[in-house]
Design a protein around this motif. Sequence first.
Motif, PDB file in Angstrom:
ATOM      1  N   VAL A   3       0.857  -1.192   0.000  1.00 46.36           N
ATOM      2  CA  VAL A   3       0.000   0.000   0.000  1.00 46.36           C
ATOM      3  C   VAL A   3       0.889   1.237   0.000  1.00 46.36           C
ATOM      4  CG1 VAL A   3      -1.594   1.369   1.396  1.00 46.36           C
ATOM      5  CG2 VAL A   3      -2.006  -1.074   1.057  1.00 46.36           C
ATOM      6  N   ALA A   4       0.538   2.187  -0.858  1.00 46.06           N
ATOM      7  CA  ALA A   4       1.303   3.433  -0.956  1.00 46.06           C
ATOM      8  C   ALA A   4       0.351   4.619  -0.953  1.00 46.06           C
ATOM      9  CB  ALA A   4       2.134   3.452  -2.234  1.00 46.06           C
ATOM     10  N   PRO A   5       0.749   5.740  -0.364  1.00 42.48           N
ATOM     11  CA  PRO A   5      -0.051   6.961  -0.505  1.00 42.48           C
ATOM     12  C   PRO A   5      -0.076   7.383  -1.979  1.00 42.48           C
ATOM     13  CG  PRO A   5       1.604   7.182   1.231  1.00 42.48           C
ATOM     14  CD  PRO A   5       1.961   5.958   0.461  1.00 42.48           C
ATOM     15  N   ALA A   6      -1.242   7.738  -2.456  1.00 40.47           N
ATOM     16  CA  ALA A   6      -1.332   8.179  -3.850  1.00 40.47           C
ATOM     17  C   ALA A   6      -0.427   9.374  -4.116  1.00 40.47           C
ATOM     18  CB  ALA A   6      -2.777   8.532  -4.187  1.00 40.47           C
ATOM     19  N   GLY A   7      -0.245  10.220  -3.104  1.00 38.11           N
ATOM     20  CA  GLY A   7       0.541  11.431  -3.279  1.00 38.11           C
ATOM     21  C   GLY A   7       2.022  11.201  -3.459  1.00 38.11           C
ATOM     22  N   THR A   8       2.524  10.027  -3.068  1.00 33.52           N
ATOM     23  CA  THR A   8       3.957   9.752  -3.236  1.00 33.52           C
ATOM     24  C   THR A   8       4.227   8.875  -4.447  1.00 33.52           C
ATOM     25  OG1 THR A   8       4.036   7.753  -1.842  1.00 33.52           O
ATOM     26  CG2 THR A   8       4.263   9.889  -0.734  1.00 33.52           C
ATOM     27  N   CYS A   9       3.215   8.635  -5.267  1.00 34.30           N
ATOM     28  CA  CYS A   9       3.393   7.848  -6.490  1.00 34.30           C
ATOM     29  C   CYS A   9       3.856   8.745  -7.634  1.00 34.30           C
ATOM     30  CB  CYS A   9       2.078   7.170  -6.886  1.00 34.30           C
ATOM     31  SG  CYS A   9       1.527   5.881  -5.749  1.00 34.30           S
ATOM     32  N   LEU A  10       4.808   8.265  -8.399  1.00 35.98           N
ATOM     33  CA  LEU A  10       5.280   8.967  -9.585  1.00 35.98           C
ATOM     34  C   LEU A  10       5.188   8.031 -10.781  1.00 35.98           C
ATOM     35  CD1 LEU A  10       8.368  10.638  -7.930  1.00 35.98           C
ATOM     36  CD2 LEU A  10       6.396  11.864  -8.871  1.00 35.98           C
ATOM     37  N   PRO A  11       4.887   8.548 -11.982  1.00 40.29           N
ATOM     38  CA  PRO A  11       4.694   7.680 -13.145  1.00 40.29           C
ATOM     39  C   PRO A  11       6.018   7.070 -13.613  1.00 40.29           C
ATOM     40  CG  PRO A  11       4.621   9.985 -13.796  1.00 40.29           C
ATOM     41  CD  PRO A  11       4.666   9.982 -12.301  1.00 40.29           C
ATOM     42  N   VAL A  12       5.936   5.827 -14.078  1.00 43.15           N
ATOM     43  CA  VAL A  12       7.115   5.135 -14.607  1.00 43.15           C
ATOM     44  C   VAL A  12       7.079   5.220 -16.124  1.00 43.15           C
ATOM     45  CG1 VAL A  12       8.343   2.941 -14.801  1.00 43.15           C
ATOM     46  CG2 VAL A  12       7.206   3.556 -12.648  1.00 43.15           C
ATOM     47  N   PRO A  13       8.038   5.919 -16.734  1.00 44.51           N
ATOM     48  CA  PRO A  13       8.064   5.989 -18.196  1.00 44.51           C
ATOM     49  C   PRO A  13       8.307   4.612 -18.808  1.00 44.51           C
ATOM     50  CG  PRO A  13       9.665   7.503 -17.208  1.00 44.51           C
ATOM     51  CD  PRO A  13       9.148   6.649 -16.117  1.00 44.51           C
ATOM     52  N   GLU A  14       7.837   4.414 -20.033  1.00 40.30           N
ATOM     53  CA  GLU A  14       8.019   3.129 -20.707  1.00 40.30           C
ATOM     54  C   GLU A  14       9.495   2.802 -20.899  1.00 40.30           C
ATOM     55  OE1 GLU A  14       5.887   0.823 -21.491  1.00 40.30           O
ATOM     56  OE2 GLU A  14       4.154   1.934 -20.759  1.00 40.30           O
ATOM     57  N   SER A  15      10.345   3.823 -20.963  1.00 44.68           N
ATOM     58  CA  SER A  15      11.773   3.601 -21.191  1.00 44.68           C
ATOM     59  C   SER A  15      12.502   3.077 -19.965  1.00 44.68           C
ATOM     60  CB  SER A  15      12.432   4.914 -21.634  1.00 44.68           C
ATOM     61  OG  SER A  15      12.265   5.913 -20.633  1.00 44.68           O
ATOM     62  N   LEU A  16      11.828   3.044 -18.822  1.00 40.14           N
ATOM     63  CA  LEU A  16      12.446   2.654 -17.567  1.00 40.14           C
ATOM     64  C   LEU A  16      11.931   1.287 -17.141  1.00 40.14           C
ATOM     65  CD1 LEU A  16      14.437   4.400 -15.850  1.00 40.14           C
ATOM     66  CD2 LEU A  16      12.503   4.888 -14.338  1.00 40.14           C
ATOM     67  N   SER A  17      12.841   0.389 -16.784  1.00 40.08           N
ATOM     68  CA  SER A  17      12.406  -0.910 -16.267  1.00 40.08           C
ATOM     69  C   SER A  17      11.838  -0.728 -14.868  1.00 40.08           C
ATOM     70  CB  SER A  17      13.582  -1.890 -16.225  1.00 40.08           C
ATOM     71  OG  SER A  17      14.483  -1.545 -15.182  1.00 40.08           O
ATOM     72  N   MET A  18      11.055  -1.696 -14.418  1.00 38.56           N
ATOM     73  CA  MET A  18      10.494  -1.621 -13.082  1.00 38.56           C
ATOM     74  C   MET A  18      11.595  -1.685 -12.023  1.00 38.56           C
ATOM     75  SD  MET A  18       7.332  -0.986 -12.857  1.00 38.56           S
ATOM     76  CE  MET A  18       5.710  -1.124 -13.604  1.00 38.56           C
ATOM     77  N   ALA A  19      12.645  -2.451 -12.273  1.00 36.59           N
ATOM     78  CA  ALA A  19      13.749  -2.502 -11.317  1.00 36.59           C
ATOM     79  C   ALA A  19      14.411  -1.131 -11.200  1.00 36.59           C
ATOM     80  CB  ALA A  19      14.762  -3.554 -11.740  1.00 36.59           C
ATOM     81  N   GLU A  20      14.619  -0.449 -12.330  1.00 34.97           N
ATOM     82  CA  GLU A  20      15.193   0.896 -12.294  1.00 34.97           C
ATOM     83  C   GLU A  20      14.254   1.867 -11.588  1.00 34.97           C
ATOM     84  OE1 GLU A  20      17.880   1.511 -16.231  1.00 34.97           O
ATOM     85  OE2 GLU A  20      15.749   1.090 -16.601  1.00 34.97           O
ATOM     86  N   ALA A  21      12.975   1.747 -11.865  1.00 31.81           N
ATOM     87  CA  ALA A  21      11.999   2.647 -11.240  1.00 31.81           C
ATOM     88  C   ALA A  21      11.981   2.471  -9.726  1.00 31.81           C
ATOM     89  CB  ALA A  21      10.609   2.393 -11.823  1.00 31.81           C
ATOM     90  N   ALA A  22      12.097   1.230  -9.262  1.00 33.64           N
ATOM     91  CA  ALA A  22      12.086   0.969  -7.821  1.00 33.64           C
ATOM     92  C   ALA A  22      13.324   1.516  -7.132  1.00 33.64           C
ATOM     93  CB  ALA A  22      11.970  -0.530  -7.567  1.00 33.64           C
ATOM     94  N   ALA A  23      14.380   1.783  -7.899  1.00 30.33           N
ATOM     95  CA  ALA A  23      15.628   2.295  -7.336  1.00 30.33           C
ATOM     96  C   ALA A  23      15.621   3.806  -7.162  1.00 30.33           C
ATOM     97  CB  ALA A  23      16.799   1.888  -8.235  1.00 30.33           C
ATOM     98  N   LEU A  24      14.549   4.487  -7.560  1.00 32.57           N
ATOM     99  CA  LEU A  24      14.556   5.947  -7.571  1.00 32.57           C
ATOM    100  C   LEU A  24      13.946   6.638  -6.356  1.00 32.57           C
ATOM    101  CD1 LEU A  24      13.734   6.650 -11.339  1.00 32.57           C
ATOM    102  CD2 LEU A  24      15.878   7.167 -10.153  1.00 32.57           C
ATOM    103  N   PRO A  25      12.764   6.253  -5.863  1.00 31.93           N
ATOM    104  CA  PRO A  25      12.073   7.142  -4.919  1.00 31.93           C
ATOM    105  C   PRO A  25      12.843   7.493  -3.656  1.00 31.93           C
ATOM    106  CG  PRO A  25      10.541   5.523  -5.797  1.00 31.93           C
ATOM    107  CD  PRO A  25      11.901   5.121  -6.265  1.00 31.93           C
TER     108      PRO A  25
END
Length: 332
Positions: A106-128
């Motif tokens: 579960v995540a707050p909607a306010g702390t969600c950021l969109p994942v561009p298609e060019s980014l893998s999910m593993a890379e996206a998880a490494a950012l916030p």
Amino acid sequence: MNPDNAATMVAIEIQQPGGPDALIPAERPVPSPGKGEVLVEVAAAGVNRPDVLQRRGFYPPPPGASDLPGLEVAGEVVAAGEGATHLIGERVCALVAGGGYAQYAVAPAGTCLPVPESLSMAEAAALPETVFTVWHNLFERGAAVEGEWALIHGGTSGIGTTAIALCRLFGVKAAVTCGSDDKCAAALAQGAAAAINYRTQDFVAEVQRLTGGRGVEVVLDMVGGDYLPRNVQCLAEDGRHVSIATQRGVTAELNIMDVMRRRLHLTGSTLRPRSTAFKTALAEEIRREVWPFVESGQLRPVMDRTFPLREAAAAHARMEAGDHVGKIVLTV
């Protein structure tokens, strides 16, 4: 609930404080999102130093947060509470206060950021976690601006590599410390203006040499302890020192007159216990100021290794060994 109507999920529990083997796969109920929250089917979860501290028993989750480790996730939103249903079906990465080491979080909607298609999910998880931390502490609290020098300890950590990237994008000259010549070379390749091997060089003397004796405008410190007075020696007049962790201890001796004479600013913060409202406001600023670089491909995380969720213990062992460069991520 979720599209598959699954009642349970695999999660990584800390059954008792200890070493990496304290991380045990277990079956847990799938959590339900409340008002303003989303349920993310987790594709990947970042591994961070606070997770290690929690596993050891030194960093308990804040009230109301999941007892599971994991402060950042990426995946698809599969359910949502009131006020957040517009995110269902979206690929997001999110900052969470806990619960990331699981098949659903579960995540707050306010702390969600969109994942561009060019980014893998593993890379996206490494950012916030690292982007939120560096942006707030180096650029907001530390007020780093184009043309200034910043001293950043732990140059090849997740925080360090993110700080190098953001400094490069915003014109700040990053001088980083690392524990080996190979790590220094990696930091320079990533865009650091200078890299100092703290095992063979005096970082105070090197900073003075690099800046012509003026000192750096900002220090981002995750070391603490006896580094604090040495960091202060590195600061220029009106310099800013930002503490974000205390790997070498929570106390230090400081010459207060030196702080007064040079008009220094000493500050610091912890992110995890801050309110959802604060993190939402921070996410909005990051979406405006930083996320365009993610979407254009100019900002990508430095990836070290990925491990399957059930091998979280091995991921923690790698982090504690100190050999990693960049982010360690669990994949689901």
